[in-house]
Design an enzyme around this catalytic site. Structure first.
Site, PDB file in Angstrom:
ATOM      1  CB  CYS A   2      -0.927  -0.322   1.549  1.00 43.88           C
ATOM      2  SG  CYS A   2      -2.112  -0.940   0.708  1.00 43.88           S
ATOM      3  CE  LYS A 497      14.225 -13.971  -4.944  1.00 40.97           C
ATOM      4  NZ  LYS A 497      14.399 -13.407  -3.911  1.00 40.97           N
ATOM      5  CG  HIS A 516      16.328 -39.038   7.125  1.00 40.44           C
ATOM      6  ND1 HIS A 516      16.265 -39.313   7.916  1.00 40.44           N
ATOM      7  CD2 HIS A 516      17.553 -37.897   7.025  1.00 40.44           C
ATOM      8  CE1 HIS A 516      17.523 -40.319   8.286  1.00 40.44           C
ATOM      9  NE2 HIS A 516      18.306 -38.884   7.749  1.00 40.44           N
ATOM     10  CE  LYS A 615      12.240  -4.814  -3.387  1.00 39.99           C
ATOM     11  NZ  LYS A 615      12.515  -6.053  -3.753  1.00 39.99           N
TER      12      LYS A 615
HETATM   13  N1  HGA Z   1      -6.285  -3.119   5.125  1.00 36.26           N
HETATM   14  C1  HGA Z   1      -6.610  -2.753   4.101  1.00 36.26           C
HETATM   15  C2  HGA Z   1      -5.962  -1.526   3.264  1.00 36.26           C
HETATM   16  C3  HGA Z   1      -5.014  -2.778   3.270  1.00 36.26           C
HETATM   17  C4  HGA Z   1      -2.342  -2.552   3.065  1.00 36.26           C
HETATM   18  O1  HGA Z   1      -2.502  -1.847   3.945  1.00 36.26           O
HETATM   19  N2  HGA Z   1      -2.098  -2.760   2.153  1.00 36.26           N
HETATM   20  O2  HGA Z   1      -1.158  -3.237   1.524  1.00 36.26           O
HETATM   21  C5  HGA Z   1      -7.500  -2.735   3.450  1.00 36.26           C
HETATM   22  O3  HGA Z   1      -7.439  -4.035   2.333  1.00 36.26           O
HETATM   23  O4  HGA Z   1      -8.133  -2.012   2.470  1.00 36.26           O
END
Ligand code: HGA
Length: 620
Positions: A2, A497, A516, A615
């Site tokens: 976010c 990865k 094992h 990220k």
């Molecule tokens: N809980 C909120 C914000 C999610 C969040 O911070 N993501 O990085 C939602 O689900 O909209």
């Protein structure tokens, strides 16, 4: 993950908000949105597509304003859908509802509100109607329910009711001059401009807009207006009080780095590793505790064990460091996944050095684990981190800042190898402070470290051979990775990865563990990737390879030049340079990164933004 951007100005702030979102885009998100105060109402645009699409929508709808907020969302509560995208609007109830056309409170949020069910039920009973499944909408209605013509006051009261983590930015239809921000558990900064002020979840979002940054503290609430702002600190017994926070000049780099000749940021970042390691080790003339901070000598003298706390790829760099710390510095070391450590009963020991590892320095689980360790009385803290201005660096006594540069690909590569370089330095500094590093050994290790960029170039030159293997891997659905000792965490990282970006199920085992259990999975359809350095365990490893061949397994071995492991039926070998001693993991992880990258390309996945991942993981 976010992102938040907010602004109060005398000019149209929509381009700044959208540009800020673009700078945060690389973190990964599933939807985005922007809201402004326009013509006495709240106006918004939201999209489950990219920020460029949101931009087009904003232009089409003629959305402009002097104050506004914007958001990139990585869903935690409620599916990635337009109705769940932020900003969320509240509407007044009762008499207020009549006058409320498009909403009264506009709000964006990063984090998770843990008591959202309870608050939702309470607000529904009071007549609030919910239009999303998010925990965030609860905060918008809660602020609305407490609003009495002073938004700052309403936010101060609302946050008293919230349990969990949040960074929020809010504005109100009735007060077109201010945006309020608040944070607890999620990052939020204030950007001070000339006659205008900004909010962002990361100073990078404001690059090019202002470099005057205030890092808000836990519990801070900020009132932004044109040309002025004030901050209230966390509520104490005396109530809320105005606080001063230092304004720092921050030269945040834009995330929108050039791709150059590369197809993806991940590929670019893999190839940047010689530079990243070179920069991380630049200027190191000798090993001294001072590399980690002024107080490091005293701290190193006061501890007798290490506890490393991290998540994901950083956790694997910690697992590698455990081998170094125990063998070179003779320092008992434990490595724990941060999200586990913070919730389990453990036996604290104040003579433990807590080492956190995080690329962004904002990883919510690792920050919480650090706080948990401190609450248990472990005050000696050190971080290996790639962002000098991050919460992690501010919260830890000591730090080593890696200089990998901005990492955009969600799957970490150059940050990982730079962390390993920092952790190796830590090992040497601890060994020295315990009288376990002779001058000759110090000189030898430093020489090997300085040569790493050249050694890495030689490994990167293996790319064409790895591409040939990747074409075979593209049609597989499972893979096994094997390593032993110091290279077992590298096998774990290689498998991670491959999972992250190609969506092939991959698991890693210490090769001695094969018999094992996992040997049962070995068939001609199961590629078995093996890391074969020429170390003390080579002969043991060769026996493990025989076990796989005997069951018809197809082996793909990255073997040091001097191992005498040769290609043959069912045995594919890529020859690495000569063995690189204790620093060998830094070289051996690189072809595994390339294998994951080219396999993902062959499968046509979105390499830099793998599905469901983000990220900087700023939520729990
Ligand atoms: N809980 C909120 C914000 C999610 C969040 O911070 N993501 O990085 C939602 O689900 O909209």
């Amino acid at each position: 993950m976010c992102g938040i951007v907010g602004a109060v100005s005398q000019r149209n702030i929509v381009p700044i908000l959208l540009q800020g979102l673009q700078r945060l885009e690389y973190r990964g998100y599933d939807s985005c949105g922007v809201a402004v105060h326009q013509g006495g109402e709240l106006k918004r645009a939201r999209s489950t597509a990219r920020v460029t699409e949101l931009d087009a929508q904003v232009h089409q709808d003629g959305i402009e304003g002097f104050i506004g907020i914007a958001h990139t969302r990585w869903a935690t509560h409620g599916a990635p859908a337009v109705h769940n995208a932020h900003p969320h609007f509240s509407h007044g109830v009762g008499a207020d509802a009549q006058s409320s056309k498009a909403g009264r409170i506009a709000l964006v949020h990063n984090g998770i509100i843990e008591n959202h069910d309870e608050l939702r039920a309470e607000l529904q009973a009071r007549g609030y109607v919910f239009n999303s499944q998010t925990d965030t909408e609860v905060i918008a209605h809660l602020v609305d329910s407490l609003y009495q013509h002073d938004l700052f006051e309403a936010v101060l009261q609302a946050i008293q009711r919230l349990k969990g983590a949040y960074a929020i930015a809010v504005f109100c239809r009735e007060e077109p001059q201010r945006v309020i921000g608040a944070r607890a558990g999620s990052p939020l900064v204030l950007g001070v401009g000339q006659g205008e002020n900004f909010l962002a979840s990361d100073a990078m979002a404001l690059a090019g807009v202002t470099d005057q940054i205030v890092y808000l503290d836990e519990g801070d609430v900020v009132d932004l207006q044109q040309g002025k702002y004030w901050i209230s600190g966390r509520k104490t017994e005396g109530g809320f009080a105005r606080v001063e926070r230092p304004v720092k000049t921050v030269h945040a780099h834009s995330g929108a780095a050039e791709l150059g000749p590369y197809r993806h940021y991940m590929q670019k970042e893999i190839f940047e590793q010689p530079r990243a390691i070179g920069d991380t080790l630049e200027g190191i003339a000798g090993i001294t505790p001072d590399l980690f901070g002024d107080d490091a000598y005293r701290v190193f003298q006061s501890i007798d064990k290490v506890l490393i706390l991290a998540c994901g790829t950083s956790y694997y760099s910690g697992c590698t460091a455990k081998y170094w710390l125990e063998s070179i510095a003779k320092m008992p070391t434990q490595v724990e996944i941060a999200s586990e450590y913070r919730y389990r009963d453990s036996v604290p020991d104040p003579k433990t050095l807590i080492v956190t590892i995080s690329q962004s320095g904002e990883t919510a689980d690792t920050l919480a684990a650090l706080k948990h360790a401190r609450s248990l009385g472990m005050a000696q803290t050190l971080t290996i981190c790639n962002v000098s201005t991050s919460a992690m660096v501010r919260e830890c006594k000591l730090a080593y800042i890696t200089r990998a540069g901005v990492e955009i690909g969600v799957a970490s590569t150059k940050a990982f190898t730079s962390q390993l370089a920092g952790l190796f330095l830590l090992t040497l500094a601890l060994a020295q402070s315990r009288g376990l590093l002779s001058e000759a050994e110090e000189a030898e290790h430093l020489k090997a470290m300085r040569h790493l960029p050249v050694a890495l170039q030689a490994v990167l030159a293996l790319e064409p051979q790895v591409i040939a293997w990747a074409e075979e891997f593209a049609s597989k659905e499972n893979a096994l990775f094997l390593g032993r000792g110091l290279h077992y965490p590298i096998a774990l990282e290689g498998a991670l990865k491959l999972k992250e970006i190609s969506y092939i199920h991959a698991e890693a085992y210490p090769a001695g563990e094969l018999k094992h259990g996992p040997l049962a999975l070995v068939t001609a359809q199961m590629p078995v990737v093996t890391i074969a350095p020429n170390d003390a365990l080579l002969e043991k490893l060769k026996s493990n390879l025989q076990e796989v061949r005997a069951r018809g397994g197809e082996l793909y071995v990255f073997a040091d030049g001097d191992t005498k492991i040769e290609s043959g039926p069912g045995l594919h070998v890529i020859r690495m340079p000569e063995h690189y001693g204790p620093l060998s993991p830094i070289l051996h992880v690189v072809p595994l990164q390339l294998l994951a990258y080219h396999t993902a390309c062959a499968r046509g996945t979105d390499v830099d933004k793998p599905r469901n991942l983000a990220k900087s993981v700023t939520v729990e």
